[in-house]
Design an enzyme around this catalytic site. Structure first.
Site, mmCIF file in Angstrom:
data_model
loop_
_atom_site.group_PDB
_atom_site.id
_atom_site.type_symbol
_atom_site.label_atom_id
_atom_site.label_comp_id
_atom_site.label_asym_id
_atom_site.label_seq_id
_atom_site.Cartn_x
_atom_site.Cartn_y
_atom_site.Cartn_z
ATOM 1 N N HIS A 325 13.748 33.529 -55.559
ATOM 2 C CA HIS A 325 12.826 34.365 -56.359
ATOM 3 C C HIS A 325 11.392 33.822 -56.306
ATOM 4 C CE1 HIS A 325 13.132 32.222 -60.590
ATOM 5 N NE2 HIS A 325 12.921 31.366 -59.625
HETATM 6 C C1 LIG Z 1 12.277 27.261 -59.816
HETATM 7 S S1 LIG Z 1 12.689 25.659 -59.334
HETATM 8 C C2 LIG Z 1 14.441 25.694 -59.525
HETATM 9 C C3 LIG Z 1 15.002 24.339 -59.636
HETATM 10 C C4 LIG Z 1 16.529 24.283 -59.848
HETATM 11 N N1 LIG Z 1 17.252 24.932 -58.771
HETATM 12 C C5 LIG Z 1 16.905 24.906 -61.162
HETATM 13 O O1 LIG Z 1 17.599 25.939 -61.148
HETATM 14 O O2 LIG Z 1 16.487 24.396 -62.209
HETATM 15 C C6 LIG Z 1 12.539 25.678 -57.560
HETATM 16 C C7 LIG Z 1 12.690 24.299 -56.945
HETATM 17 O O3 LIG Z 1 12.522 24.424 -55.518
HETATM 18 C C8 LIG Z 1 11.842 23.270 -55.060
HETATM 19 N N2 LIG Z 1 11.206 23.571 -53.757
HETATM 20 C C9 LIG Z 1 10.127 24.341 -53.514
HETATM 21 N N3 LIG Z 1 9.859 24.388 -52.201
HETATM 22 C C10 LIG Z 1 10.809 23.636 -51.604
HETATM 23 C C11 LIG Z 1 11.090 23.317 -50.238
HETATM 24 N N4 LIG Z 1 10.328 23.781 -49.242
HETATM 25 N N5 LIG Z 1 12.156 22.553 -49.979
HETATM 26 C C12 LIG Z 1 12.955 22.076 -50.982
HETATM 27 N N6 LIG Z 1 12.724 22.325 -52.293
HETATM 28 C C13 LIG Z 1 11.673 23.107 -52.593
HETATM 29 C C14 LIG Z 1 10.859 22.967 -56.136
HETATM 30 O O4 LIG Z 1 10.353 21.658 -56.078
HETATM 31 C C15 LIG Z 1 11.673 23.279 -57.395
HETATM 32 O O5 LIG Z 1 12.329 22.134 -57.875
#
Ligand SMILES: C[S@@+](CC[C@H](N)C(=O)[O-])C[C@H]1O[C@@H](n2cnc3c(N)ncnc32)[C@H](O)[C@@H]1O
Length: 425
Positions: A325
């Site tokens: 999302h």
């Molecule tokens: C909205 S948060 C959701 C975190 C977790 N899945 C939760 O439900 O609480 C999205 C996560 O994706 C990580 N993220 C963003 N870009 C990323 C990437 N290219 N590779 C790995 N993680 C990434 C962010 O650091 C963040 O922790």
């Protein structure tokens, strides 16, 4: 006094009667389930957490909202609604200057004493407090003396809840003020570089959080707070047959602090978890959690960019929670592709479990329920030039990523969308 005529043609009376009917259901639910009735005080009873109670709560809100709209009319409604950003400004101040934790949970505190601790002048602090108190957030017990209410205490008691509302009141509120401006920059394409967040801060939220580690840590706490607010964890535990997976490794892709993996590991002793995230600061929050130590040998952390090939090829389940999302369709397809290439190497064939909002199709949900989901959709637009999706859109993106992907089951709906996907070999 006239009694309520139940056969009335008056729309306002019908709506108000609906409020009354729903209120009676709510009180009966509380009685039947052994709950005391909540009030506005700090000693208010806790609210039940159940789908059934939620339906009643939403029903009463829908009827009350319509009653308020009808009673007030467009002019009065708009006059109040279009000042809500000033409410948020006041809340932002109270959060930034820590009013919630400065005021003690028991007893009261004067504006003078709060101002001394907060490090700002009494006049402005007093005005912010008066606005908050007009929303049943703090109560002015004497002139310029306040004590907590149920609402303010809810924020004070729980750091992750404070984080969840603070990141909205700070960076997301600032970004949201530029929604239309960001669209004007690129009226026909939704790309990250023209999102409202980028327009305000010059980079995407994830880049910004990496270079602003304190806010990054707060964002990780906020995710845990939001999960708590939505009762996500219990629903996640109960909506999918985790126990039936046997001894398996679950990869929590983009798992942030790993709060979900840690929770599930505590519930399901046969499962091992690898939490992957690009942001080391978020990952480092996981082991600090109180619920981590009992599962420390089964939950590990790995810095990984999910646009790169997925290194774990021995997993039984890839878990993708609130990740796509944050991305537009093109980027989401890339995330699915990197997982597909690992899934085809895993044996036995693993599951991809997507835990994200699944939007309702038009007019199938009460409007107040849909409104909450639509708020999140616009939050995704502002933060990431991304979106929430209906089930058909998920299916389409998965097929675009790999023809072999197939949605085999939808385990949950709405906020707790839980889409089970298999890769046919
Ligand atoms: C909205 S948060 C959701 C975190 C977790 N899945 C939760 O439900 O609480 C999205 C996560 O994706 C990580 N993220 C963003 N870009 C990323 C990437 N290219 N590779 C790995 N993680 C990434 C962010 O650091 C963040 O922790």
């Amino acid at each position: 006094m006239h009694g309520i005529d139940k056969s009335t043609d008056s729309l306002i009376l019908k709506k108000a009667q609906e409020v009354l009917v729903q209120a009676e259901m709510l009180v009966k639910y509380l009685e039947d389930h052994g709950f005391s009735e909540p009030d506005f005080t700090i000693h208010s009873a806790a609210y039940p957490v159940s789908r059934e109670f939620d339906d009643i709560r939403i029903g009463i809100t829908e009827a009350a909202r319509d009653t308020i709209l009808l009673a007030n009319g467009p002019m009065n409604w708009l006059r109040t609604f279009f000042c809500h950003h000033h409410d948020l400004g006041a809340w932002q101040t109270a959060l930034r200057f820590k009013y919630f934790t400065i005021v003690p949970l028991e007893g009261s505190m004067s504006v003078k004493a709060i101002a001394e601790k907060a490090g700002m002048d009494e006049d402005r602090l007093g005005r912010v407090m008066k606005l908050l108190a007009s929303q049943q957030c703090f109560q002015e017990v004497d002139e310029n003396v306040y004590r907590h209410t149920a609402l303010s205490a809810f924020v004070a008691r729980e750091e992750t809840i404070e984080a969840a509302i603070s990141f909205q009141a700070d960076e997301m509120f600032e970004a949201a003020s530029l929604t239309a401006t960001s669209i004007q920059q690129a009226p026909y394409e939704s790309t990250q570089s023209y999102s409202a967040f980028n327009t305000r801060f010059g980079v995407s939220p994830y880049q910004w959080y990496t270079t602003n580690p304190d806010r990054g840590a707060r964002f990780a706490a906020a995710m845990a707070g939001l999960a708590k607010m939505n009762n996500d964890t219990a629903e996640l535990r109960d909506s999918f047959p985790w126990g039936g997976l046997g001894k398996q490794t679950v990869v929590d892709v983009g798992g942030g602090s790993g709060h979900i993996a840690i929770f599930l590991a505590n519930e399901f002793p046969d499962l091992d978890f690898i939490v992957q995230d690009i942001n080391p600061r978020m990952l480092s929050e996981g082991p600090k959690r109180l619920d981590y130590s009992p599962v420390a040998d089964r939950v590990s952390f790995m810095c990984h960019d999910f646009f790169q090939p997925q290194p774990v090829v021995t997993a039984g389940l890839f878990f993708l929670r609130q990740v796509v999302h944050n991305y537009n369709d093109e980027m989401s397809v890339k995330i699915f592709q990197s997982i597909a290439s690992a899934m085809e190497k895993c044996s036995p064939a693993p599951i991809l479990l997507i835990n994200d909002i699944v939007l309702p199709v038009a007019n199938t949900q009460p409007k107040v329920k849909e409104h909450h989901l639509r708020q999140i959709d616009i939050a995704m637009l502002n933060g990431y030039a991304a979106k929430q999706r209906i089930l058909k859109e998920f299916a389409h993106l998965l097929k675009q990523a790999d023809e072999r992907f197939e949605i085999v089951k939808l385990h949950g709906n709405g906020v707790m969308g839980l889409i089970e996907v298999r890769l046919h070999q």
